[in-house]
Enzyme design. Structure first.
Site, PDB file in Angstrom:
ATOM      1  CE  LYS A 396      -2.406   2.801   3.397  1.00 18.85           C
ATOM      2  NZ  LYS A 396      -2.934   2.882   4.762  1.00 18.85           N
ATOM      3  CD1 TRP A 496     -12.925  -0.936   0.438  1.00 19.13           C
ATOM      4  CD2 TRP A 496     -11.617  -2.435   1.433  1.00 19.13           C
ATOM      5  NE1 TRP A 496     -13.120  -2.137  -0.189  1.00 19.13           N
ATOM      6  CE2 TRP A 496     -12.337  -3.091   0.403  1.00 19.13           C
ATOM      7  CE3 TRP A 496     -10.740  -3.206   2.198  1.00 19.13           C
ATOM      8  CZ2 TRP A 496     -12.208  -4.432   0.113  1.00 19.13           C
ATOM      9  CZ3 TRP A 496     -10.602  -4.557   1.921  1.00 19.13           C
ATOM     10  CH2 TRP A 496     -11.330  -5.155   0.892  1.00 19.13           C
ATOM     11  CG  HIS A 497      -6.714   2.200   4.284  1.00 19.86           C
ATOM     12  ND1 HIS A 497      -5.453   1.668   4.470  1.00 19.86           N
ATOM     13  CD2 HIS A 497      -7.565   1.336   4.901  1.00 19.86           C
ATOM     14  CE1 HIS A 497      -5.532   0.540   5.155  1.00 19.86           C
ATOM     15  NE2 HIS A 497      -6.813   0.320   5.431  1.00 19.86           N
ATOM     16  CE1 TYR A 498     -14.515   6.054   1.611  1.00 22.18           C
ATOM     17  CE2 TYR A 498     -13.729   3.919   0.843  1.00 22.18           C
ATOM     18  CZ  TYR A 498     -14.710   4.694   1.422  1.00 22.18           C
ATOM     19  OH  TYR A 498     -15.891   4.115   1.818  1.00 22.18           O
TER      20      TYR A 498
END
Length: 545
Positions: A396, A496-498
């Site tokens: 990531k 899903w770390h927006y």
């Protein structure tokens, strides 16, 4: 197996709420920030917490690690997960459940770095640490660390991601074992568990309560003041809740929901609001700007020997700006079965990397259909069983530096807004991805990891295997296994770390008050410029506290 649901006397369906009610504080969004915030405020004040989804308790898909992928694969209107597709084409998910994203994620728990805390303006380091500890007493655990995750840990060290920092919640360069919100029995603990700290006589939590807009007091005031919320229950009945004199409303609806609700309430870019027929309360051009989503890329490594089912437990924190993590297992912690008992065969999936969970990456608009997903699922079900034994090692990108924006599509708060993240538009993000993939290649080739890879499958073959999995409908390039920049672009996924859309200094001030109005704050990931730590949930819960 289900763990016993807490006996929360303050948990009610929105249908039970009166047409009009009054509280000291109203919080919109019972998620990762909203739950700890509600518990904290309820010690001294009357608090209303509005959550558009249902309860996580009694839902085995949320509770059990072995069912991790099933919630993300559930597209029903009452699912805890609501799918959305960014304008980049990456299919994503947002939470629709009490506990928010902590009910959907892979469970990794780790704090932000001291440098992040300082840059965020959280000057009271002691309070930050006390707030993390408050969260950890109820929801954080040490993971079991079985064979495969141990091999990833040792492989990271052998690949030069040093030093080894052992088990710690702290963000430190090198390789570490982090915390998890799954306990030793594989049961998830979420931000909803933090409501156990609440004063039950002062808190009301309404489920299936969809906030439509914030109500304003405009009478003779220098600035508009937020004084209420218009919401509807699941039968469509409209209700109003107001704050008492001196009270406040807090938006904690997440990086999509908070900027969306500000715009629906008349706070946002004037031209965009007028185009939608929304009365402008405050012309705030930065609402919805600065949207970012950390790109994730991975390499699948089939294993000649069985591996444990595991989600994220180990992380390599590199100095070049990439985080290396891993997940493993037979069928990758996802059953996606039909629910029909022993006779119903479980469909195969890759859990966190499955088409069922929305990992279809960049899909041309006309191909974004349920039929396209079904074709991918069918292809996956036809794969040989041995192809499901092994794991993914992922990277990531820190930050990221690439940013986009959010706009309203409709006036319906249940509908997803339009969001663009512009993955890899900043070249440094792409360089970091390439370095991350190269580090994963090194890990795979280390002696500690030898037991879990076939010696005759080359790194290039693993890249080709990953590219060809039906987890992504992006048109492929022949040079994907040789050109890592192309590999990163073609296999990009979300983790899903927006975040962003209501950032500090742009939309809210240093105390999270919305600039230009009174009585309104935003407390969630929409206020971030960068994702905190390797995984953000610990810091979002801490911020709520």
């Amino acid at each position: 197996m289900l763990i016993a649901a807490p006996k929360y006397t303050f948990l009610k369906q929105a249908t039970e709420a009166p047409a009009v009610s009054y509280y000291d504080y109203i919080i919109i969004g019972g998620g990762t920030a909203g739950c700890p915030l509600a518990s904290t405020l309820s010690q001294k004040f009357s608090v209303l917490l509005l959550e558009r989804g249902g309860s996580p308790y009694g839902n085995s898909n949320i509770t059990n690690l072995a069912s991790f992928a099933d919630t993300l694969a559930d597209l029903s209107p009452t699912s805890a997960s609501q799918r959305f597709v960014s304008e980049d084409g990456v299919i994503n998910a947002r939470a629709r459940v009490l506990g928010g994203g902590s009910c959907l994620n892979a469970g990794f728990y780790t704090r932000a770095s001291p440098d992040y805390v300082r840059r965020a303006g959280w000057s009271d380091g002691r309070l930050v640490n006390e707030s993390y500890s408050w969260v950890e007493r109820l929801v954080a655990f040490q993971p079991p660390m079985l064979q495969w995750q141990s091999a990833v840990r040792d492989g990271l060290l052998a690949a030069g991601v040093t030093p080894y920092n052992g088990f710690t919640y702290d963000h430190i360069y090198g390789t570490k074992v982090g915390g998890t919100i799954f306990d030793r029995n594989g049961h998830r603990h979420t931000a909803a568990d933090l409501l156990a700290y609440a004063n039950p006589s002062r808190l009301t939590v309404l489920l299936r309560a969809t906030a439509s807009k914030i109500l304003w007091n405009l009478n003779g005031r220098r600035k508009p003041a937020a004084n209420g919320v218009l919401f509807k229950d699941e039968t469509g009945r409209w209700k109003r809740a107001y704050v008492k004199r001196g009270g406040e409303i807090t938006l904690a609806a997440g990086a999509l929901g908070s900027p969306q609700l500000l715009m629906l309430s008349g706070v946002g870019p004037r031209a965009d609001l007028e185009k939608k027929g929304i009365k402008v309360v405050v012309d705030q051009p930065m609402v919805g700007k600065g949207m970012s989503d950390n790109p994730m890329n991975a390499i699948f490594v089939p294993s000649p020997t069985p591996v444990e089912t595991s989600l994220i437990q180990v992380v390599g924190i590199t100095k070049f700006g990439s985080y290396i993590e891993a997940a493993s297992g037979h069928f990758f912690a996802g059953s996606t079965g039909g629910g029909g008992g022993a006779e119903a065969p479980a469909a195969r999936d890759f859990g966190i990397f499955s088409p069922q969970t929305g990992q279809l990456s960049t899909v041309p608009p006309k191909q974004r259909t349920p039929e396209a997903i079904e074709r991918a699922v069918k292809a996956m079900n036809n794969l040989d069983e041995s192809g499901f034994r092994g794991g993914f090692i992922l990277e990531k990108v820190i930050g990221p530096l690439s940013t986009g924006h959010l706009e309203l599509k409709t006036l319906n708060p249940d509908d997803n807004p339009s969001v663009t993240f512009n993955y890899f538009s900043n070249p440094l993000d792409l360089r970091r991805c390439v370095q991350g993939i190269k580090t994963i290649e090194k890990v795979i080739q280390t002696k500690p990891f030898r037991k879990f890879r076939y010696p005759f499958i080359s790194i290039e073959a693993l890249l080709n295997m990953t590219v060809n999995f039906p987890v992504n409908l992006l048109p492929r390039h022949q040079n994907d296994s040789k050109d890592l920049e192309q590999f990163c672009k073609d296999t990009v996924m979300t983790i899903w770390h927006y975040h962003g859309g209501c950032q500090v200094g742009r939309v809210v001030d240093g105390d999270y008050r919305v600039i230009g109005v009174d009585g309104l704050r935003v407390i969630d990931g929409s206020t971030f410029y960068f994702s905190p730590g390797t995984n953000p949930q610990a810091t979002v819960m801490m911020l709520g506290r």
